[in-house]
Design a protein around this motif. Structure first.
Motif, mmCIF file in Angstrom:
data_model
loop_
_atom_site.group_PDB
_atom_site.id
_atom_site.type_symbol
_atom_site.label_atom_id
_atom_site.label_comp_id
_atom_site.label_asym_id
_atom_site.label_seq_id
_atom_site.Cartn_x
_atom_site.Cartn_y
_atom_site.Cartn_z
ATOM 1 N N ASP A 220 51.841 31.439 34.858
ATOM 2 C CA ASP A 220 51.161 31.477 36.161
ATOM 3 C C ASP A 220 49.887 32.322 36.084
ATOM 4 N N TRP A 221 49.957 33.442 35.358
ATOM 5 C CA TRP A 221 48.802 34.323 35.257
ATOM 6 C C TRP A 221 47.688 33.656 34.454
ATOM 7 N N LYS A 222 48.051 32.946 33.391
ATOM 8 C CA LYS A 222 47.060 32.214 32.600
ATOM 9 C C LYS A 222 46.389 31.134 33.446
ATOM 10 N N ASN A 223 47.175 30.464 34.268
ATOM 11 C CA ASN A 223 46.610 29.430 35.137
ATOM 12 C C ASN A 223 45.635 30.028 36.147
ATOM 13 N N PHE A 224 46.003 31.197 36.694
ATOM 14 C CA PHE A 224 45.099 31.855 37.635
ATOM 15 C C PHE A 224 43.772 32.192 36.961
ATOM 16 N N ARG A 225 43.814 32.725 35.759
ATOM 17 C CA ARG A 225 42.590 33.094 35.039
ATOM 18 C C ARG A 225 41.741 31.874 34.731
ATOM 19 N N GLN A 226 42.386 30.762 34.396
ATOM 20 C CA GLN A 226 41.641 29.541 34.097
ATOM 21 C C GLN A 226 40.972 28.980 35.348
ATOM 22 N N GLN A 227 41.663 29.115 36.489
ATOM 23 C CA GLN A 227 41.110 28.607 37.747
ATOM 24 C C GLN A 227 40.049 29.532 38.341
ATOM 25 N N HIS A 228 40.122 30.820 38.002
ATOM 26 C CA HIS A 228 39.187 31.806 38.561
ATOM 27 C C HIS A 228 38.643 32.694 37.443
ATOM 28 N N PRO A 229 37.903 32.127 36.527
ATOM 29 C CA PRO A 229 37.429 32.905 35.378
ATOM 30 C C PRO A 229 36.468 34.035 35.746
ATOM 31 N N ALA A 230 35.831 33.945 36.908
ATOM 32 C CA ALA A 230 34.871 34.978 37.311
ATOM 33 C C ALA A 230 35.541 36.187 37.948
ATOM 34 N N CYS A 231 36.846 36.099 38.202
ATOM 35 C CA CYS A 231 37.553 37.225 38.841
ATOM 36 C C CYS A 231 37.441 38.466 37.962
ATOM 37 N N SER A 232 36.881 39.538 38.515
ATOM 38 C CA SER A 232 36.720 40.774 37.737
ATOM 39 C C SER A 232 37.548 41.926 38.285
ATOM 40 N N ALA A 233 38.217 41.706 39.420
ATOM 41 C CA ALA A 233 39.073 42.748 39.998
ATOM 42 C C ALA A 233 40.184 42.082 40.796
ATOM 43 N N LEU A 234 41.396 42.637 40.669
ATOM 44 C CA LEU A 234 42.552 42.041 41.338
ATOM 45 C C LEU A 234 43.371 43.127 42.029
ATOM 46 N N LEU A 235 43.443 43.030 43.358
ATOM 47 C CA LEU A 235 44.321 43.899 44.139
ATOM 48 C C LEU A 235 45.694 43.246 44.248
ATOM 49 N N HIS A 236 46.720 44.051 44.458
ATOM 50 C CA HIS A 236 48.082 43.532 44.499
ATOM 51 C C HIS A 236 48.837 44.058 45.708
ATOM 52 N N LEU A 237 49.838 43.300 46.130
ATOM 53 C CA LEU A 237 50.692 43.695 47.243
ATOM 54 C C LEU A 237 51.409 45.008 46.958
ATOM 55 N N ASN A 238 51.813 45.214 45.702
ATOM 56 C CA ASN A 238 52.517 46.443 45.339
ATOM 57 C C ASN A 238 52.290 46.774 43.866
ATOM 58 N N ASP A 239 52.799 47.903 43.451
ATOM 59 C CA ASP A 239 52.597 48.365 42.072
ATOM 60 C C ASP A 239 53.328 47.502 41.053
ATOM 61 N N PHE A 240 54.494 46.958 41.414
ATOM 62 C CA PHE A 240 55.226 46.125 40.466
ATOM 63 C C PHE A 240 54.408 44.900 40.062
ATOM 64 N N MET A 241 53.759 44.278 41.041
ATOM 65 C CA MET A 241 52.930 43.110 40.740
ATOM 66 C C MET A 241 51.730 43.517 39.887
ATOM 67 N N ALA A 242 51.152 44.676 40.188
ATOM 68 C CA ALA A 242 50.019 45.156 39.400
ATOM 69 C C ALA A 242 50.447 45.470 37.967
ATOM 70 N N MET A 243 51.621 46.063 37.811
ATOM 71 C CA MET A 243 52.114 46.376 36.473
ATOM 72 C C MET A 243 52.413 45.110 35.682
ATOM 73 N N ARG A 244 52.880 44.065 36.368
ATOM 74 C CA ARG A 244 53.076 42.781 35.688
ATOM 75 C C ARG A 244 51.735 42.211 35.219
ATOM 76 N N SER A 245 50.693 42.364 36.029
ATOM 77 C CA SER A 245 49.361 41.911 35.607
ATOM 78 C C SER A 245 48.888 42.672 34.376
ATOM 79 N N ILE A 246 49.147 43.982 34.339
ATOM 80 C CA ILE A 246 48.770 44.785 33.175
ATOM 81 C C ILE A 246 49.502 44.281 31.924
ATOM 82 N N GLN A 247 50.791 43.953 32.068
ATOM 83 C CA GLN A 247 51.560 43.413 30.940
ATOM 84 C C GLN A 247 50.964 42.107 30.434
#
Length: 321
Positions: A220-247
């Motif tokens: 899902d994360w790879k698909n998001f990056r492919q659909q939005h390659p210009a995204c340079s910053a991502l806010l998250h609903l909570n820290d768990f989601m942000a930590m998953r993005s870091i992983q």
């Protein structure tokens, strides 16, 4: 072992039984010097005196117990809120009884149960609309509601966590850093949520990435990056989601914050331990707990207390941005 009595305490401290009784029960007539107070305190400690809570309740009409009702104790931030309330209550010589249920129809039942158990006052925490909030206020007095709803206000009875100011600060910080393509990831349905409302006031809903749950897969994360390659910053609903993005970024070789900045929400304990440490938003749990407990104690004493309608969250900058 012989039970310690007020007479034993009085003899040990060299004062009258009446003075010891007035002091223990915090009566206004318990006037004494600091030296006398210290003698009584030392006697209580040396003799390991523990008065009867039931007897004290019968005398004073108080149980010295605050009830705490929560709908979200499964999350770390809610557990930390509960612990902050325990600390604030303990500082005022109060205990806390806890009732938890994620079902909305159980909240009022939990309040009734705590009332039957003799609680002097109750704190209720959750996301409540105005109608339900007023139901809570009618069901028990005194009560303070810790609410995350964006708009509700009941002066003197409700303290609202203000997420929006911190989200605004995070967005402005990212813009100052040069980020233009900023997105927000959320697993919540609907738009009546503070983080969503503040974010979309800047960028509209087209920059919101809705996911089915908090545990976004690598695919899902790879698909998001492919659909939005210009995204340079991502806010998250909570820290768990942000930590998953870091992983996922680590697995994909995406550098943080050079290629994408990551912002969480809640400031859980693990947020400082990610690589890099996570920029996030912290709820003022200690301050909110102290406000709530002090407001309840003031109501019990018939005193005025200026309970703020809202309390701002704090934006915490770390190396992920």
């Amino acid at each position: 072992m012989k039970k310690v009595t007020l007479k034993d305490i009085a003899e040990k401290a060299g004062v009258s039984v009446a003075l010891v009784s007035n002091y223990i029960n915090q009566r206004p007539s318990a006037r004494m010097t600091g030296e006398t107070r210290a003698r009584i305190d030392n006697a209580l400690k040396e003799l390991d005196y523990h008065g009867s809570a039931i007897a004290r309740s019968l005398r004073t009409g108080r149980s010295n117990i605050i009830g705490y009702v929560s709908e979200a104790l499964r999350t770390e931030v809610s557990q930390n809120e509960m612990l902050a309330i325990f600390d604030a209550a303990a500082a005022a010589n109060y205990q806390v009884f806890v009732a938890f249920s994620s079902a909305r129809d159980k909240t009022l039942a939990n309040i009734r149960m705590l009332k039957e158990r003799g609680c002097d006052a109750i704190i209720v925490s959750g996301y409540f609309n105005e109608e339900f909030s007023r139901q809570i206020c009618r069901s028990f007095n005194p009560v303070v509601i810790l609410n995350t709803h964006p708009d509700i206000s009941i002066p003197g009875k409700m303290l609202r966590y203000d997420y929006r100011a911190a989200v605004r600060e995070a967005i402005l910080y990212l813009k100052q850093k040069g980020h233009q393509e900023i997105y927000y990831q959320s697993s919540l349905e609907g738009s009546y949520e503070q983080r969503f409302m503040e974010f979309t006031s800047f960028f509209g809903e087209e920059k919101v990435w809705h996911t089915n749950n908090e545990f976004t897969s690598l695919e899902d994360w790879k698909n998001f990056r492919q659909q939005h390659p210009a995204c340079s910053a991502l806010l998250h609903l909570n820290d768990f989601m942000a930590m998953r993005s870091i992983q996922h970024c680590a697995k994909l070789g995406i550098k943080i914050p050079e290629e994408i900045a990551v912002v969480g929400f809640d400031n859980i304990h693990a947020a400082e331990c990610t690589t890099p440490p996570l920029t996030t938003v912290s709820r003022p749990l200690k301050q909110a707990a102290e406000y709530a407990v002090n407001a309840l104690l003031a109501q019990l004493e018939g005193k005025e207390f200026d309970l703020p309608e809202s309390i701002p969250c704090k934006f915490i900058i770390r190396e992920s941005t």
